[in-house]
Motif scaffolding. Structure first.
Motif, PDB file in Angstrom:
ATOM      1  N   GLU A 299       0.800  -1.227   0.000  1.00  0.00           N
ATOM      2  CA  GLU A 299       0.000   0.000   0.000  1.00  0.00           C
ATOM      3  C   GLU A 299       0.833   1.278   0.000  1.00  0.00           C
ATOM      4  O   GLU A 299       0.276   2.376  -0.018  1.00  0.00           O
ATOM      5  CB  GLU A 299      -0.930   0.005   1.224  1.00  0.00           C
ATOM      6  N   GLN A 300       2.156   1.157   0.049  1.00  0.00           N
ATOM      7  CA  GLN A 300       3.021   2.337   0.059  1.00  0.00           C
ATOM      8  C   GLN A 300       2.733   3.214  -1.159  1.00  0.00           C
ATOM      9  O   GLN A 300       2.729   2.745  -2.293  1.00  0.00           O
ATOM     10  CB  GLN A 300       4.493   1.913   0.049  1.00  0.00           C
ATOM     11  N   LYS A 301       2.477   4.499  -0.920  1.00  0.00           N
ATOM     12  CA  LYS A 301       2.062   5.398  -1.990  1.00  0.00           C
ATOM     13  C   LYS A 301       3.134   6.423  -2.347  1.00  0.00           C
ATOM     14  O   LYS A 301       4.005   6.744  -1.538  1.00  0.00           O
ATOM     15  CB  LYS A 301       0.782   6.139  -1.581  1.00  0.00           C
ATOM     16  N   GLU A 302       3.004   6.940  -3.557  1.00  0.00           N
ATOM     17  CA  GLU A 302       3.819   8.050  -4.055  1.00  0.00           C
ATOM     18  C   GLU A 302       5.317   7.761  -4.035  1.00  0.00           C
ATOM     19  O   GLU A 302       6.133   8.668  -3.939  1.00  0.00           O
ATOM     20  CB  GLU A 302       3.510   9.338  -3.278  1.00  0.00           C
ATOM     21  N   GLU A 303       5.678   6.490  -4.104  1.00  0.00           N
ATOM     22  CA  GLU A 303       7.078   6.134  -4.308  1.00  0.00           C
ATOM     23  C   GLU A 303       7.292   6.106  -5.811  1.00  0.00           C
ATOM     24  O   GLU A 303       6.736   5.255  -6.511  1.00  0.00           O
ATOM     25  CB  GLU A 303       7.382   4.770  -3.696  1.00  0.00           C
ATOM     26  N   GLY A 304       8.049   7.063  -6.331  1.00  0.00           N
ATOM     27  CA  GLY A 304       8.200   7.161  -7.774  1.00  0.00           C
ATOM     28  C   GLY A 304       9.625   7.456  -8.192  1.00  0.00           C
ATOM     29  O   GLY A 304      10.460   7.865  -7.381  1.00  0.00           O
ATOM     30  N   ARG A 305       9.894   7.228  -9.459  1.00  0.00           N
ATOM     31  CA  ARG A 305      11.193   7.530 -10.039  1.00  0.00           C
ATOM     32  C   ARG A 305      10.978   8.209 -11.387  1.00  0.00           C
ATOM     33  O   ARG A 305      10.063   7.855 -12.138  1.00  0.00           O
ATOM     34  CB  ARG A 305      12.022   6.252 -10.242  1.00  0.00           C
ATOM     35  N   GLU A 306      11.823   9.179 -11.690  1.00  0.00           N
ATOM     36  CA  GLU A 306      11.814   9.783 -13.011  1.00  0.00           C
ATOM     37  C   GLU A 306      12.064   8.683 -14.038  1.00  0.00           C
ATOM     38  O   GLU A 306      12.943   7.832 -13.860  1.00  0.00           O
ATOM     39  CB  GLU A 306      12.892  10.856 -13.093  1.00  0.00           C
ATOM     40  N   ALA A 307      11.280   8.675 -15.115  1.00  0.00           N
ATOM     41  CA  ALA A 307      11.315   7.574 -16.074  1.00  0.00           C
ATOM     42  C   ALA A 307      12.696   7.340 -16.679  1.00  0.00           C
ATOM     43  O   ALA A 307      13.034   6.221 -17.065  1.00  0.00           O
ATOM     44  CB  ALA A 307      10.295   7.821 -17.184  1.00  0.00           C
ATOM     45  N   SER A 308      13.504   8.384 -16.750  1.00  0.00           N
ATOM     46  CA  SER A 308      14.827   8.256 -17.367  1.00  0.00           C
ATOM     47  C   SER A 308      15.891   7.712 -16.414  1.00  0.00           C
ATOM     48  O   SER A 308      16.990   7.355 -16.843  1.00  0.00           O
ATOM     49  CB  SER A 308      15.288   9.615 -17.895  1.00  0.00           C
ATOM     50  N   VAL A 309      15.559   7.631 -15.125  1.00  0.00           N
ATOM     51  CA  VAL A 309      16.542   7.208 -14.117  1.00  0.00           C
ATOM     52  C   VAL A 309      16.848   5.719 -14.253  1.00  0.00           C
ATOM     53  O   VAL A 309      15.956   4.900 -14.490  1.00  0.00           O
ATOM     54  CB  VAL A 309      16.019   7.519 -12.702  1.00  0.00           C
ATOM     55  N   LYS A 310      18.127   5.384 -14.083  1.00  0.00           N
ATOM     56  CA  LYS A 310      18.564   3.989 -14.073  1.00  0.00           C
ATOM     57  C   LYS A 310      19.219   3.734 -12.722  1.00  0.00           C
ATOM     58  O   LYS A 310      20.393   4.046 -12.519  1.00  0.00           O
ATOM     59  CB  LYS A 310      19.536   3.715 -15.217  1.00  0.00           C
ATOM     60  N   ALA A 311      18.451   3.188 -11.786  1.00  0.00           N
ATOM     61  CA  ALA A 311      18.913   3.022 -10.411  1.00  0.00           C
ATOM     62  C   ALA A 311      19.296   1.574 -10.129  1.00  0.00           C
ATOM     63  O   ALA A 311      18.752   0.640 -10.734  1.00  0.00           O
ATOM     64  CB  ALA A 311      17.816   3.464  -9.443  1.00  0.00           C
ATOM     65  N   ASP A 312      20.222   1.396  -9.177  1.00  0.00           N
ATOM     66  CA  ASP A 312      20.706   0.050  -8.878  1.00  0.00           C
ATOM     67  C   ASP A 312      19.747  -0.755  -8.016  1.00  0.00           C
ATOM     68  O   ASP A 312      20.063  -1.877  -7.612  1.00  0.00           O
ATOM     69  CB  ASP A 312      22.086   0.105  -8.213  1.00  0.00           C
ATOM     70  N   ASP A 313      18.567  -0.194  -7.731  1.00  0.00           N
ATOM     71  CA  ASP A 313      17.572  -0.959  -6.978  1.00  0.00           C
ATOM     72  C   ASP A 313      16.201  -0.916  -7.650  1.00  0.00           C
ATOM     73  O   ASP A 313      15.181  -1.154  -7.010  1.00  0.00           O
ATOM     74  CB  ASP A 313      17.473  -0.453  -5.536  1.00  0.00           C
ATOM     75  N   VAL A 314      16.163  -0.628  -8.951  1.00  0.00           N
ATOM     76  CA  VAL A 314      14.896  -0.595  -9.686  1.00  0.00           C
ATOM     77  C   VAL A 314      14.969  -1.537 -10.882  1.00  0.00           C
ATOM     78  O   VAL A 314      15.858  -1.421 -11.731  1.00  0.00           O
ATOM     79  CB  VAL A 314      14.541   0.827 -10.170  1.00  0.00           C
TER      80      VAL A 314
END
Length: 333
Positions: A299-314
């Motif tokens: 249910e965690q809300k509003e956890e987001g990433r910019e679409a262009s980001v390349k993160a080591d945990d996504v």
């Protein structure tokens, strides 16, 4: 409906219900050391709820549906009251304000999304695909109970091994953490990470091009939530304990509502739902190896990433939408 079949159906429903937990494994529960908001009790469906589910399944009338919805709402409100009581207890006893804040966020989310959560729970209970053993299948794609009937979700996040095949076929640039373009040694079964939203979407398109019977895409945030169900209170997963990802089946005993694995922790997963922060900030779900346990909640809300980001945990997981009937489950109740 015979008694044994009804009991089996109810057991599956209990695992999928909003606010209900299920055991991740036999033996002693493993409670995460970074959160004091994890409760030890395991709420169960009461006898009246069981009776109403059985009544609706025998006779799916509007009256039976309304009665079931009323009971689901009452159950939900009881959970909210218990969370509020826990919040007040933490205000008196917690040594750190962060613990109070954790529980405050949970209570606020439950109040804000009350109607949505009740409707999601009801849609799970009344989905005809919810059958005995539906969570125990080892298939590559599993039905998303509560979503459209032609929607299924991958059992695991996309792995480095699977993504490597995509790169070979398309010539697309490999992730940044692949030295000299090679898959990280010993991590074939780890989820692929450091991939952008566009990378994930391109992988889905590649699958669609190969299979003319279905469309492959990223899940919406709601589809992901339906697939995951409520995060088990005593679940084991890669969260705050390892310095990086683990194989996608390292915690295979922890099952989501649909039977998928690795939906909490390890890597956040891209969805196709923009957040309130902007059209290019996409919701990511499930938390990661870097997260606090409460940040992994379904249910965690509003956890987001910019679409262009390349993160080591996504990373990401794929939806398979078979071509043909596409009606929503709740339209066929």
């Amino acid at each position: 409906m015979n008694i044994n079949f009804a009991q089996s159906i109810l057991a599956v429903c209990m695992a999928a219900a909003v606010g209900m937990g299920f055991a991740a494994s036999a033996g002693e529960a493993k409670l995460h050391k970074y959160s004091t908001t994890i409760e030890k009790e395991r709420p169960q469906l009461n006898e009246e709820t069981k009776r109403l589910i059985s009544a609706w399944r025998r006779h799916p009338t509007e009256a039976n549906l309304a009665a079931l919805k009323k009971q689901v709402a009452a159950n939900y409100d009881k959970v909210v009251e218990r969370k509020k009581a826990k919040l007040e207890e933490l205000k008196r006893t917690a040594k750190h304000a962060s613990k109070v804040q954790e529980m405050q966020e949970i209570v606020d989310e439950m109040l804000q999304n009350r109607e949505k959560r009740i409707e999601q729970s009801l849609r799970r209970f009344t989905d005809p695909r919810l059958k005995p053993g539906s969570r125990d299948r080892q298939e590559e794609y599993l039905p998303v109970i509560g979503a459209a009937r032609n929607v299924s979700i991958a059992r695991t996040p996309v792995t480095n091994e699977e993504y490597s095949e995509f790169l070979k076929a398309t010539g697309r640039k490999p992730p940044q953490d692949w030295r000299n373009g090679a898959m990280p040694a010993g991590k074939a079964r780890h989820p692929v990470v450091t991939v952008s939203y566009a990378d994930a979407a391109a992988y889905c398109q590649w699958l669609s091009d190969k299979d003319q019977s279905a469309v492959y895409r990223l899940p919406t945030a709601e589809e992901w939530e339906f697939a995951a169900g409520h995060m088990p209170k005593d679940a084991s997963f890669n969260c705050g304990e390892n310095d990086g990802t683990t194989p996608v089946d390292a915690y295979a005993e922890t099952l989501a509502a649909c039977g998928a694995i690795d939906m909490w922790g390890n890597c956040r997963e891209w969805t196709s739902t923009p957040t309130a922060r902007g059209k290019t900030v996409m919701a990511v779900k499930g938390g990661s190896w870097k997260s606090r346990r409460t940040e992994c909640r379904t249910e965690q809300k509003e956890e987001g990433r910019e679409a262009s980001v390349k993160a080591d945990d996504v990373g990401f997981r794929v939806i398979r939408e078979s071509k043909g009937r596409t009606g929503r489950q709740d339209e066929r109740r």
